[in-house]
Design an enzyme around this catalytic site. Structure first.
Site, PDB file in Angstrom:
ATOM      1  N   THR A   1      21.701  37.063  40.230  1.00  7.05           N
ATOM      2  CA  THR A   1      23.153  36.924  40.367  1.00  7.05           C
ATOM      3  C   THR A   1      23.414  35.461  40.699  1.00  7.05           C
ATOM      4  OG1 THR A   1      23.025  37.407  42.708  1.00  7.05           O
ATOM      5  CG2 THR A   1      23.405  39.270  41.261  1.00  7.05           C
TER       6      THR A   1
ATOM      7  N   LYS B   1      44.438  39.073  53.944  1.00  7.62           N
ATOM      8  CA  LYS B   1      45.000  40.108  54.809  1.00  7.62           C
ATOM      9  C   LYS B   1      46.079  39.480  55.672  1.00  7.62           C
ATOM     10  CE  LYS B   1      41.082  43.129  54.766  1.00  7.62           C
ATOM     11  NZ  LYS B   1      39.835  43.538  55.357  1.00  7.62           N
TER      12      LYS B   1
ATOM     13  N   TRP C   1      47.575  43.710  52.347  1.00  3.55           N
ATOM     14  CA  TRP C   1      46.728  42.910  51.473  1.00  3.55           C
ATOM     15  C   TRP C   1      47.587  42.157  50.460  1.00  3.55           C
ATOM     16  CZ3 TRP C   1      42.180  46.680  49.910  1.00  3.55           C
ATOM     17  CH2 TRP C   1      41.314  46.805  50.998  1.00  3.55           C
TER      18      TRP C   1
HETATM   19  P1  ADP Z   1      28.690  36.040  40.598  1.00  4.06           P
HETATM   20  O1  ADP Z   1      28.967  37.270  41.449  1.00  4.06           O
HETATM   21  O2  ADP Z   1      27.757  35.106  41.261  1.00  4.06           O
HETATM   22  O3  ADP Z   1      29.940  35.363  40.074  1.00  4.06           O
HETATM   23  P2  ADP Z   1      28.378  37.460  38.138  1.00  4.06           P
HETATM   24  O4  ADP Z   1      28.476  36.563  36.993  1.00  4.06           O
HETATM   25  O5  ADP Z   1      27.477  38.624  38.070  1.00  4.06           O
HETATM   26  O6  ADP Z   1      27.921  36.589  39.341  1.00  4.06           O
HETATM   27  O7  ADP Z   1      29.857  37.878  38.481  1.00  4.06           O
HETATM   28  C1  ADP Z   1      30.340  39.172  38.657  1.00  4.06           C
HETATM   29  C2  ADP Z   1      31.683  39.100  39.298  1.00  4.06           C
HETATM   30  O8  ADP Z   1      32.615  38.384  38.484  1.00  4.06           O
HETATM   31  C3  ADP Z   1      32.328  40.438  39.482  1.00  4.06           C
HETATM   32  O9  ADP Z   1      31.829  41.084  40.628  1.00  4.06           O
HETATM   33  C4  ADP Z   1      33.798  40.056  39.620  1.00  4.06           C
HETATM   34  O10 ADP Z   1      34.118  39.628  40.929  1.00  4.06           O
HETATM   35  C5  ADP Z   1      33.938  38.894  38.698  1.00  4.06           C
HETATM   36  N1  ADP Z   1      34.507  39.336  37.419  1.00  4.06           N
HETATM   37  C6  ADP Z   1      33.861  39.620  36.285  1.00  4.06           C
HETATM   38  N2  ADP Z   1      34.705  39.970  35.298  1.00  4.06           N
HETATM   39  C7  ADP Z   1      35.951  39.922  35.823  1.00  4.06           C
HETATM   40  C8  ADP Z   1      37.273  40.191  35.327  1.00  4.06           C
HETATM   41  N3  ADP Z   1      37.499  40.539  34.058  1.00  4.06           N
HETATM   42  N4  ADP Z   1      38.307  40.048  36.192  1.00  4.06           N
HETATM   43  C9  ADP Z   1      38.113  39.676  37.465  1.00  4.06           C
HETATM   44  N5  ADP Z   1      36.902  39.402  37.987  1.00  4.06           N
HETATM   45  C10 ADP Z   1      35.825  39.517  37.187  1.00  4.06           C
END
Ligand code: ADP
Length: 557
Positions: free
Chosen positions: A185, A458, A463
């Site tokens: 990640t 918050k 929220w």
């Molecule tokens: P990181 O958590 O380090 O950014 P990832 O690339 O795995 O690594 O990211 C996943 C995160 O990206 C999700 O948990 C979410 O918070 C965000 N995310 C992914 N797609 C979307 C989307 N379409 N809209 C909003 N947030 C998104």
């Protein structure tokens, strides 16, 4: 009664051989560091990939051992995608935008045996080399410069395998649950953790991703993966392209909007993918050129674009649609392979009009087949599908990770079947991944991501969604980028601070922005930003997303 179906394991080798046999003439185009293009046919790529597998096997690579890649998007990286698993190894994509110390720590955590690295990334490799010893460093001569003698030349390694050895090479025996690739990640909100994908999860994810309402790759498509191959495997699209024999255009290291627009003139894609910031930059460059240098570029009409990894502002979707390009939003994570939801047109909304269409497109969308999804309130109860109540997204399915590499399963990351009341699931079958994303869901199953848990504001017990404010602000004609963070407040506990970057030569007063949020955004007065800060640009994470942590460090003191 027993099934009469054959017990054939799902396997990437099947995709590889299928591509070599049926799509021999399809092309893989890669942009090199000097911006020239190098072309390979699928027939050549198939042979080279099998040759790589044979070479790795001859080097003694054992089943399950990790081979790291530190590469841009190009044909050799795609060879690793299939060649490393074909030899029984696990391809571990390293994120070249992380700090050297982080890359070294991740390589050590994964215990990578070999490394495949682009020659132009050797300076980066040298910075983290003291942190992890690779038994062998294999250098892709991407720029054409000679490979330093202390390393193995990727091309020489391939050339060392005879045609007969390639023809006689047998794929490593495997089960469908054996790992094929690994990705950490990107650590936007915490320490990077490893996720390992299997033959089975990859094939199922590829099949789901290729459904008509999703990326729907056809043989006649031309794919431009701008999302890095180290970011959740470019969202699995290289596998889907190979499955269907799609022409792929890899941008190499050239991801600047001008470079992407130049490339689109030479090799017009029908399908492109990247995080929202890529498309934000691209549309600004494009619209500016329309005014200042008309005719310099044309956006490929009818191109579909997959956008995800962060919230996609409605204004961005509208802007591209004006130029004949449709942005298809998906939500997912490294942990979910990554496709988990996609926003696509629904028959129930056929007569709803274009505003509703854009509003829906700006949502994260509907859970994909094979993905079970539930929303849980802080108290652990199920969120009703009313499109208003927020809760944490929890998912499970055959391409959702059930654990992290070398990390014990804990209740803060995985919930049990009965609820998330502090208990990690017993058996894997009843485990739910806690995503840390907060969303609402409506009666049609559309998710709307309101925040990451850590980004929610918050204020006075209520929220406020930072994503909603950002999207509304980015709809203002003067604003190029907006990121909203929580700042501490004595009375309200937290209040929103809006960090905004104006478009070239444009500006707007806080009063005007607040008036716009009240009139058009539908916000209540208490939800308005407490303050505005004008910045040059929002800092980006290693995967190109808005990096709010950096803004919090700067402003939320
Ligand atoms: P990181 O958590 O380090 O950014 P990832 O690339 O795995 O690594 O990211 C996943 C995160 O990206 C999700 O948990 C979410 O918070 C965000 N995310 C992914 N797609 C979307 C989307 N379409 N809209 C909003 N947030 C998104």
């Amino acid at each position: 009664m027993k099934t009469t179906m054959m017990d054939v394991p799902l396997s990437l080798n099947h995709l590889l051989d299928r591509a070599g046999r049926y799509f021999a003439a399809s092309e893989i185009v890669s942009r090199r560091p000097d911006k020239s293009l190098v072309r390979h046919s699928y027939a050549q790529w198939h042979r080279r990939t099998r040759t790589l597998a044979a070479a790795l096997a001859a080097l003694g690579l054992l089943k399950g051992e990790r081979v790291a890649t530190l590469c841009w998007n190009h044909h050799a990286h795609l060879e690793c995608y299939f060649g490393i698993p074909a030899a029984g190894g696990v391809m571990h994509t390293l994120n070249l935008r992380l700090a050297p110390a982080e890359i070294g720590a991740i390589a050590a955590d994964a215990n990578d045996r070999f490394l495949v690295v682009d020659d132009i990334l050797l300076p980066l490799y040298r910075q983290f080399a003291p942190l992890h010893r690779f038994e062998r460093v294999i250098v892709v001569p991407f720029s054409g410069a000679p490979v330093p003698a202390e390393f193995t030349d990727y091309e020489a390694l391939l050339a060392g395998v005879s045609a007969a050895d390639e023809a006689n090479f047998r794929y490593a025996a495997h089960d469908e649950d054996d790992p094929v690739s690994m990705c950490y990640t990107s650590g936007t909100t915490g320490k990077a953790k490893g996720v390992a994908y299997s033959h089975r999860s990859t094939i199922l994810h590829t099949l789901v991703g290729n459904q008509p309402d999703y990326w729907a790759m056809r043989n006649t498509d031309v794919l431009l993966p701008v999302a890095p191959m180290f970011h959740a495997n470019a969202w699995g699209t290289p596998y889907a392209a190979v499955m269907m024999g799609v022409k792929i255009v890899f941008p190499g290291p050239h991801l600047h909007p001008d470079d992407l627009l130049d490339l689109m003139q030479i090799e017009p894609p029908t399908l492109a993918l990247g995080v929202p910031t890529i498309w934000l930059g691209l549309i600004q460059a494009y619209e500016r050129a329309l005014a200042e240098q008309p005719g310099r570029w044309k956006l490929p009409r009818g191109m579909r674009s997959l956008v995800g990894g962060a919230a996609v502002p409605e204004a961005l979707i509208r802007a591209f649609d004006r130029h004949g390009v449709w942005l298809l939003q998906g939500w997912g994570m490294t942990e979910t392979s990554p496709l988990a939801t996609v926003s696509y047109p629904r028959q129930e909304l056929a007569g709803a009009g274009s505003d509703e269409r854009y509003r829906r497109a700006a949502m994260a969308g509907v859970p994909a087949p094979l993905v079970d999804l539930r929303l849980r309130t802080e108290g652990g109860t199920e969120v009703p599908p009313d499109g208003r109540t927020m809760g944490e997204i929890q998912v499970r399915g055959p391409f959702i990770t059930g654990s992290y590499h070398g990390v014990p399963v804990t209740a803060d990351k995985f919930a049990g079947d009965a609820g998330d009341g502090g208990r990690a699931g017993g058996g894997e079958g009843e485990r739910w991944l806690r995503t840390g994303d907060v969303a609402t869901i409506d009666a049609l199953g559309f998710l709307r991501i309101t925040d990451r848990t850590k980004d929610l504001i918050k204020s006075g017990g209520e929220w406020i969604s930072s994503v909603d404010l950002e999207n509304a602000l980015m709809a203002h004609p003067a604003i190029a980028e907006a990121a909203v963070i929580a700042i501490p407040d004595e009375k309200w506990s937290e209040r929103p601070l809006a960090c905004i970057a104006f478009k070239h030569g444009a500006s707007a007063t806080p009063e005007a922005l607040n008036a716009m949020l009240l009139a058009q955004g539908g916000f209540a007065k208490w939800q308005l930003p407490e303050r505005y800060e004008v910045i040059d640009a929002v800092p980006r994470t290693s995967t190109g997303k808005f990096w709010k942590l950096k803004l919090r460090e700067r402003f939320a003191k």
